[in-house]
Design a protein around this motif. Structure first.
Motif, PDB file in Angstrom:
ATOM      1  N   ARG A 611      85.912  -5.716  36.198  1.00 55.18           N
ATOM      2  CA  ARG A 611      84.598  -5.375  36.764  1.00 55.18           C
ATOM      3  C   ARG A 611      83.510  -6.341  36.317  1.00 55.18           C
ATOM      4  NH1 ARG A 611      85.034   0.294  34.124  1.00 55.18           N
ATOM      5  NH2 ARG A 611      85.646  -1.268  32.620  1.00 55.18           N
ATOM      6  N   GLU A 612      83.795  -7.119  35.270  1.00 52.27           N
ATOM      7  CA  GLU A 612      82.796  -8.068  34.758  1.00 52.27           C
ATOM      8  C   GLU A 612      82.645  -9.229  35.738  1.00 52.27           C
ATOM      9  OE1 GLU A 612      80.802  -8.060  32.003  1.00 52.27           O
ATOM     10  OE2 GLU A 612      80.012  -9.965  32.724  1.00 52.27           O
ATOM     11  N   THR A 613      81.413  -9.494  36.175  1.00 48.56           N
ATOM     12  CA  THR A 613      81.240 -10.550  37.174  1.00 48.56           C
ATOM     13  C   THR A 613      80.530 -11.778  36.615  1.00 48.56           C
ATOM     14  OG1 THR A 613      79.199  -9.478  37.868  1.00 48.56           O
ATOM     15  CG2 THR A 613      81.188  -8.985  39.148  1.00 48.56           C
ATOM     16  N   ARG A 614      79.900 -11.654  35.447  1.00 52.41           N
ATOM     17  CA  ARG A 614      79.172 -12.818  34.922  1.00 52.41           C
ATOM     18  C   ARG A 614      80.143 -13.878  34.402  1.00 52.41           C
ATOM     19  NH1 ARG A 614      75.154  -9.856  31.020  1.00 52.41           N
ATOM     20  NH2 ARG A 614      76.875  -8.373  31.201  1.00 52.41           N
ATOM     21  N   ALA A 615      79.601 -15.097  34.201  1.00 53.50           N
ATOM     22  CA  ALA A 615      80.447 -16.207  33.770  1.00 53.50           C
ATOM     23  C   ALA A 615      79.739 -17.029  32.713  1.00 53.50           C
ATOM     24  CB  ALA A 615      80.793 -17.087  34.963  1.00 53.50           C
ATOM     25  N   TYR A 616      80.513 -17.665  31.832  1.00 54.72           N
ATOM     26  CA  TYR A 616      79.944 -18.600  30.850  1.00 54.72           C
ATOM     27  C   TYR A 616      79.574 -19.898  31.560  1.00 54.72           C
ATOM     28  CZ  TYR A 616      81.691 -15.443  27.279  1.00 54.72           C
ATOM     29  OH  TYR A 616      81.916 -14.353  26.510  1.00 54.72           O
ATOM     30  N   GLU A 621      81.892 -30.902  36.030  1.00 53.33           N
ATOM     31  CA  GLU A 621      82.516 -31.990  35.264  1.00 53.33           C
ATOM     32  C   GLU A 621      83.603 -31.451  34.341  1.00 53.33           C
ATOM     33  OE1 GLU A 621      81.544 -35.339  35.652  1.00 53.33           O
ATOM     34  OE2 GLU A 621      80.603 -34.329  37.358  1.00 53.33           O
ATOM     35  N   LEU A 622      83.689 -30.114  34.233  1.00 53.33           N
ATOM     36  CA  LEU A 622      84.704 -29.438  33.441  1.00 53.33           C
ATOM     37  C   LEU A 622      84.654 -29.812  31.953  1.00 53.33           C
ATOM     38  CD1 LEU A 622      87.649 -29.779  35.996  1.00 53.33           C
ATOM     39  CD2 LEU A 622      86.154 -27.800  35.677  1.00 53.33           C
ATOM     40  N   ASP A 623      83.429 -29.951  31.449  1.00 51.65           N
ATOM     41  CA  ASP A 623      83.241 -30.155  30.012  1.00 51.65           C
ATOM     42  C   ASP A 623      83.057 -28.780  29.382  1.00 51.65           C
ATOM     43  OD1 ASP A 623      82.311 -30.492  27.465  1.00 51.65           O
ATOM     44  OD2 ASP A 623      80.870 -32.060  27.965  1.00 51.65           O
ATOM     45  N   ALA A 624      84.051 -28.324  28.644  1.00 55.60           N
ATOM     46  CA  ALA A 624      84.079 -26.925  28.200  1.00 55.60           C
ATOM     47  C   ALA A 624      83.411 -26.692  26.849  1.00 55.60           C
ATOM     48  CB  ALA A 624      85.521 -26.414  28.173  1.00 55.60           C
ATOM     49  N   ARG A 625      82.677 -27.688  26.321  1.00 53.85           N
ATOM     50  CA  ARG A 625      82.115 -27.486  24.977  1.00 53.85           C
ATOM     51  C   ARG A 625      81.104 -26.335  24.931  1.00 53.85           C
ATOM     52  NH1 ARG A 625      80.273 -33.457  23.499  1.00 53.85           N
ATOM     53  NH2 ARG A 625      79.683 -33.252  25.688  1.00 53.85           N
ATOM     54  N   GLU A 626      80.206 -26.305  25.910  1.00 55.40           N
ATOM     55  CA  GLU A 626      79.188 -25.259  25.931  1.00 55.40           C
ATOM     56  C   GLU A 626      79.838 -23.880  26.112  1.00 55.40           C
ATOM     57  OE1 GLU A 626      75.098 -24.436  28.357  1.00 55.40           O
ATOM     58  OE2 GLU A 626      76.119 -26.352  28.753  1.00 55.40           O
ATOM     59  N   LEU A 627      80.867 -23.865  26.956  1.00 55.66           N
ATOM     60  CA  LEU A 627      81.602 -22.614  27.193  1.00 55.66           C
ATOM     61  C   LEU A 627      82.223 -22.095  25.898  1.00 55.66           C
ATOM     62  CD1 LEU A 627      84.074 -21.832  30.049  1.00 55.66           C
ATOM     63  CD2 LEU A 627      84.921 -21.786  27.734  1.00 55.66           C
ATOM     64  N   VAL A 628      82.856 -22.996  25.156  1.00 53.49           N
ATOM     65  CA  VAL A 628      83.507 -22.595  23.907  1.00 53.49           C
ATOM     66  C   VAL A 628      82.477 -22.034  22.923  1.00 53.49           C
ATOM     67  CG1 VAL A 628      84.702 -23.505  21.873  1.00 53.49           C
ATOM     68  CG2 VAL A 628      85.493 -24.125  24.175  1.00 53.49           C
ATOM     69  N   HIS A 649      87.360 -16.464  32.431  1.00 57.70           N
ATOM     70  CA  HIS A 649      88.112 -16.681  33.671  1.00 57.70           C
ATOM     71  C   HIS A 649      87.169 -16.987  34.833  1.00 57.70           C
ATOM     72  CE1 HIS A 649      91.537 -14.806  31.516  1.00 57.70           C
ATOM     73  NE2 HIS A 649      92.263 -15.538  32.339  1.00 57.70           N
ATOM     74  N   ASN A 650      86.070 -16.232  34.893  1.00 55.52           N
ATOM     75  CA  ASN A 650      85.108 -16.444  35.973  1.00 55.52           C
ATOM     76  C   ASN A 650      84.529 -17.855  35.911  1.00 55.52           C
ATOM     77  OD1 ASN A 650      85.601 -13.814  36.655  1.00 55.52           O
ATOM     78  ND2 ASN A 650      83.707 -12.996  35.763  1.00 55.52           N
ATOM     79  N   ALA A 651      84.237 -18.304  34.695  1.00 58.39           N
ATOM     80  CA  ALA A 651      83.651 -19.640  34.530  1.00 58.39           C
ATOM     81  C   ALA A 651      84.632 -20.715  34.984  1.00 58.39           C
ATOM     82  CB  ALA A 651      83.277 -19.854  33.060  1.00 58.39           C
ATOM     83  N   LEU A 652      85.877 -20.594  34.558  1.00 53.75           N
ATOM     84  CA  LEU A 652      86.864 -21.620  34.908  1.00 53.75           C
ATOM     85  C   LEU A 652      87.102 -21.627  36.420  1.00 53.75           C
ATOM     86  CD1 LEU A 652      88.675 -23.834  33.824  1.00 53.75           C
ATOM     87  CD2 LEU A 652      90.469 -22.132  33.439  1.00 53.75           C
ATOM     88  N   ALA A 653      87.162 -20.442  37.017  1.00 52.89           N
ATOM     89  CA  ALA A 653      87.383 -20.355  38.466  1.00 52.89           C
ATOM     90  C   ALA A 653      86.216 -20.982  39.231  1.00 52.89           C
ATOM     91  CB  ALA A 653      87.570 -18.896  38.875  1.00 52.89           C
ATOM     92  N   ASP A 654      84.985 -20.621  38.847  1.00 52.78           N
ATOM     93  CA  ASP A 654      83.819 -21.118  39.578  1.00 52.78           C
ATOM     94  C   ASP A 654      83.682 -22.631  39.439  1.00 52.78           C
ATOM     95  OD1 ASP A 654      83.479 -18.483  40.107  1.00 52.78           O
ATOM     96  OD2 ASP A 654      81.723 -18.193  38.810  1.00 52.78           O
ATOM     97  N   ALA A 655      83.858 -23.128  38.224  1.00 51.99           N
ATOM     98  CA  ALA A 655      83.712 -24.567  38.002  1.00 51.99           C
ATOM     99  C   ALA A 655      84.803 -25.342  38.741  1.00 51.99           C
ATOM    100  CB  ALA A 655      83.771 -24.865  36.504  1.00 51.99           C
ATOM    101  N   THR A 656      86.013 -24.783  38.757  1.00 51.48           N
ATOM    102  CA  THR A 656      87.119 -25.434  39.459  1.00 51.48           C
ATOM    103  C   THR A 656      86.800 -25.515  40.952  1.00 51.48           C
ATOM    104  OG1 THR A 656      88.687 -24.603  37.830  1.00 51.48           O
ATOM    105  CG2 THR A 656      89.592 -25.304  39.949  1.00 51.48           C
ATOM    106  N   LEU A 679      94.103 -13.599  38.010  1.00 46.06           N
ATOM    107  CA  LEU A 679      92.653 -13.488  37.948  1.00 46.06           C
ATOM    108  C   LEU A 679      92.014 -14.828  38.317  1.00 46.06           C
ATOM    109  CD1 LEU A 679      90.552 -11.433  37.161  1.00 46.06           C
ATOM    110  CD2 LEU A 679      90.745 -12.199  34.792  1.00 46.06           C
ATOM    111  N   LEU A 680      92.526 -15.881  37.704  1.00 44.55           N
ATOM    112  CA  LEU A 680      92.005 -17.225  37.958  1.00 44.55           C
ATOM    113  C   LEU A 680      92.262 -17.627  39.405  1.00 44.55           C
ATOM    114  CD1 LEU A 680      90.753 -19.740  36.634  1.00 44.55           C
ATOM    115  CD2 LEU A 680      93.081 -20.518  36.131  1.00 44.55           C
ATOM    116  N   LEU A 681      93.465 -17.357  39.861  1.00 41.02           N
ATOM    117  CA  LEU A 681      93.849 -17.749  41.219  1.00 41.02           C
ATOM    118  C   LEU A 681      92.993 -17.026  42.255  1.00 41.02           C
ATOM    119  CD1 LEU A 681      95.905 -19.302  42.990  1.00 41.02           C
ATOM    120  CD2 LEU A 681      97.269 -17.225  43.027  1.00 41.02           C
ATOM    121  N   THR A 682      92.836 -15.721  42.077  1.00 41.45           N
ATOM    122  CA  THR A 682      92.106 -14.926  43.059  1.00 41.45           C
ATOM    123  C   THR A 682      90.650 -15.361  43.155  1.00 41.45           C
ATOM    124  OG1 THR A 682      93.545 -13.118  42.420  1.00 41.45           O
ATOM    125  CG2 THR A 682      91.666 -12.546  43.768  1.00 41.45           C
TER     126      THR A 682
END
Ligand code: ZN
Ligand code: ZN
Ligand code: FE
Length: 719
Positions: A611-616, A621-628, A649-656, A679-682
């Motif tokens: 149900r969580e919709t927010r993302a990091y 550019e897929l630089d994940a430092r800020e996300l981490v 998961h939401n962050a990785l999906a959206d950025a991808t 989750l990522l695929l969907t």
């Protein structure tokens, strides 16, 4: 009017000639049918020739795979009647052998009919069902070249075998209790061996069961003690066990599985969300939201499921990571310390074959039931062998527009597995009469499949980059020439010598370019970073400028690993999405070490709150430092793991999706083992489709490295 028709595909040994015979008679046509080097040759003469050609492919018997019908009008001969003719001698026996197939409804009725001569006979089969590829020793596909050669048909079976109107006409494994194989129990017990095994299972025993492609280990799924004992004896710590149930109703009590997949004639293990009240022991699938459920695929399993009446654990008959046992002597030796009893039979298995695994209509492992059905290749390949990768390995042979992808072979680093790889190649080359002129391999110099390829004498060899092969497998399957793709997996050799695994590619089959990737980080200690995800968390935090250790990790070890990451010593750079998932799982405190690759990522997905919709924050550019850093901060603040996992998961999906859309292509491919994450695929798919981009994912093959060999073949054919 007279027509000659050539039928190509899997049309021999599947009841095709009696089917043609019946159809021609029904339509009042004269002529003949025979098997030859190209498949099936038919000549029909009469009024209804047109209707015959229409119905011929449409109503073919279940195991037939009609790939092509070429018809031409010829002069009428006026011959009376319709006949099944002998095959002409000589020539290449050509056509494909069918996969092993679940017991058909007709055979099932006989199995449970007390009046039938095959009542409770564990080896009942017909042209529409039964063992095929696993019992074949050579070609032509005829009884003497199968492991049924040792059994001579009795008069009753012979009569069926010779009668074109019988369901068992030319059914090579045809048998009955008088003349065929028998089951037995070791140690011996009085009475029916299957009933005795069922009683032992009810009493808490662990029983080794010989199936179609190898041995399984079985116990009562609800028996906490038996399941825990099985886990301990098998040295299998966490990986979920599959379950055997009697029918779809029994499956429904355990998990939410796709029933069409469950009852498909390939009979794979079907993964589905477990019911909260599923009556199975905790140790069946620790920390997993899913259960893997299978319906009986052979008469022996039907009897066992009926006699027990409760769900059984049915897991591969091996210790830890060894390949599944398939020869009696080997099984008795290797499984002696695990099983209390062994339910054997005297029909030998020639080719070891694991169970296939699906989730809905997506394949996770393509093996028993699917292999050796041919897949279509765009373009035309010279006779070639593609050697695949290293883990979850498969190989593929190809010729013209067809490719035959092997069964799941497993991790080649194991000596036994490597042997089944080389023997499997030799066997399939013989069956298909295919001598490779080209051998295709991964670029990784240390993969045993690469070494095997480079050691083959007298052939040209060619390397195909790992993620290009993942990408190409999907393009070839969907017959698309050009696309952009996100290929996310654990490990793949990049041409720059680093470990790739979070790649944005653009191009087609012959060539593609890398237009983006996850920001590279060190894998501190190399392979050790796969077994210990906390090392990846350490590397990512170091990359983001943080040095404080995670709770639960020894400060001195943390400092050592951080130093490794800084120095780069024995710590290759990686862009792997799998390793990023590992790092996040470790940051969440889910797992600091794993017992199999991908475990941390699987548990991270399982923990996510849908149900969580927010993302990091994560840019295209897929630089994940800020996300981490954001993950670490949330964990420190006590935000629940379910929320953190979902936001990741939401962050990785959206950025991808943004990275893919930036390429401006109409078609996007999502593949690689990480995209087995639903989750990522969907979410990635939804974001792309919202922007009107067509999304392609693997269907006929798994997204993991099991699909690599087909991709290699497709690239080589296109070049
Ligand atoms: Zn049958
Ligand atoms: Zn018989
Ligand atoms: Fe891969």
């Amino acid at each position: 009017m007279r027509v000659r028709a050539r039928v190509e595909g899997t049309v021999q040994g599947v009841g095709f000639r009696p089917y043609v015979h019946g159809l021609a008679r029904e339509l009042g046509l004269a002529g003949f049918v025979l098997n030859d080097a190209h498949g099936v040759l038919v000549e029909v003469e009469g009024e209804a020739v047109g209707r015959f050609l229409e119905r011929l492919p449409a109503e073919a018997p279940p195991l037939a795979q009609v790939e092509r019908v070429r018809a031409e009008a010829i002069a009428a001969t006026g011959e009376p009647g319709f006949a099944i003719r002998e095959s002409p001698a000589g020539g290449r026996p050509a056509t494909a052998i069918a996969p092993d197939t679940a017991t058909c409804d007709d055979c099932l009725r006989e199995l449970f009919d007390p009046a039938d001569r095959r009542f409770r006979y564990p080896f009942v089969n017909c042209t529409n069902c039964g063992p095929r590829f696993t019992i074949v020793r050579g070609i032509p596909y005829d009884r003497p070249l199968t492991t049924m050669a040792a059994f001579t048909m009795c008069a009753a079976c012979r009569a069926e075998y010779d009668d074109p109107s019988d369901r068992r006409f030319h059914a090579q494994p045809n048998a009955c209790p008088q003349c065929g194989p028998h089951a037995r129990l070791v140690p011996d017990a009085p009475g029916d061996p299957i009933a005795a095994a069922a009683r032992a299972l009810a009493g808490g025993a662990i029983v080794a069961v010989k199936g179609i492609g190898g041995f399984h280990l079985a116990c009562r799924a609800a028996d906490e003690r038996a399941v825990a004992t099985l886990r301990a004896r098998k040295h299998r710590e966490d990986r979920p066990f599959a379950l055997l149930v009697r029918d779809a109703a029994a499956a429904r009590e355990l998990a939410d599985v796709d029933e069409r997949a469950l009852l498909a004639r390939e009979r794979p293990i079907v993964l589905g969300r477990r019911r909260p009240d599923a009556p199975v022991a905790e140790a069946v699938a620790p920390r997993s939201r899913d259960l893997g459920v299978m319906a009986p695929y052979s008469p022996l399993h039907h009897l066992l499921a009926a006699d027990t009446g409760f769900p059984l654990v049915l897991t591969s008959g091996n210790v830890s990571d060894e390949p599944i046992a398939y020869r009696d002597d080997d099984a008795l030796a290797r499984l002696a310390g695990i099983a209390d009893l062994c339910l054997l039979h005297d029909r030998a298995i020639h080719t070891r074959m694991d169970d296939s695994v699906v989730r809905g209509r997506r394949l996770i492992r393509r093996s028993r039931g699917y292999v050796p059905a041919a897949l279509r290749l765009p373009g035309s390949a010279p006779p070639l062998l593609a050697c695949g990768a290293e883990l979850k390995s498969t190989f593929a042979l190809a010729r013209g527009d067809r490719a035959w992808v092997s069964h799941h072979i497993g991790d080649l680093a194991n000596y036994e597995t490597l042997r089944s790889f080389t023997e499997g190649i030799a066997h399939l080359e013989r069956l298909l009469e295919l001598e490779p002129e080209l051998v295709v391999h991964d670029l990784h110099p240390e993969y045993l499949s690469t070494k095997y390829a480079l050691e083959r004498d007298g052939v040209e060899t060619r390397g195909v980059q790992h993620h290009h092969a993942h990408f190409a497998a999907v393009l070839a399957e969907h017959r698309v020439e050009r696309a952009v793709g996100a290929i996310y997996d654990g490990t793949g050799y990049g041409p720059d010598g680093t470990v790739w695994g979070g790649e944005i590619l653009r191009g087609g089959l012959p060539e593609c370019e890398r237009i983006g990737h996850l920001r590279p980080v060190r894998m501190p200690g190399g392979e050790a970073a796969i077994r210990e995800p906390w090392r990846m968390a350490c590397a990512w935090l170091a990359e983001a400028g943080v040095s404080a250790p995670l709770p639960g990790v020894d400060a001195a070890r943390w400092a050592d690993v951080a130093a490794l990451a800084r120095s780069g010593l024995a710590s290759p750079l990686t862009t792997s999405a799998g390793r990023l998932c590992d790092a996040i799982a470790a940051l969440c405190g889910l797992r600091h070490s794993v017992t199999y690759e991908g475990q941390a990522a699987i548990e991270l997905e399982a923990a996510a709150d849908p149900r969580e919709t927010r993302a990091y924050p994560l840019d295209a550019e897929l630089d994940a430092r800020e996300l981490v850093l954001a993950v670490a901060a949330d964990v420190a603040r006590g935000v629940p793991v379910a929320t953190v996992s979902a936001r990741f998961h939401n962050a990785l999906a959206d950025a991808t999706a943004r990275a893919l859309l930036a390429a401006g292509e109409r078609v996007a491919v999502l593949s690689g083992g990480v995209f087995q994450n639903e989750l990522l695929l969907t979410r990635t798919t939804a974001a792309l489709e919202a922007a009107r981009v067509r999304v392609l994912t693997p269907r006929a093959l798994p997204a993991n490295d099991g699909g690599i060999s087909f991709g290699q073949a497709a690239v080589a054919a296109a070049r």
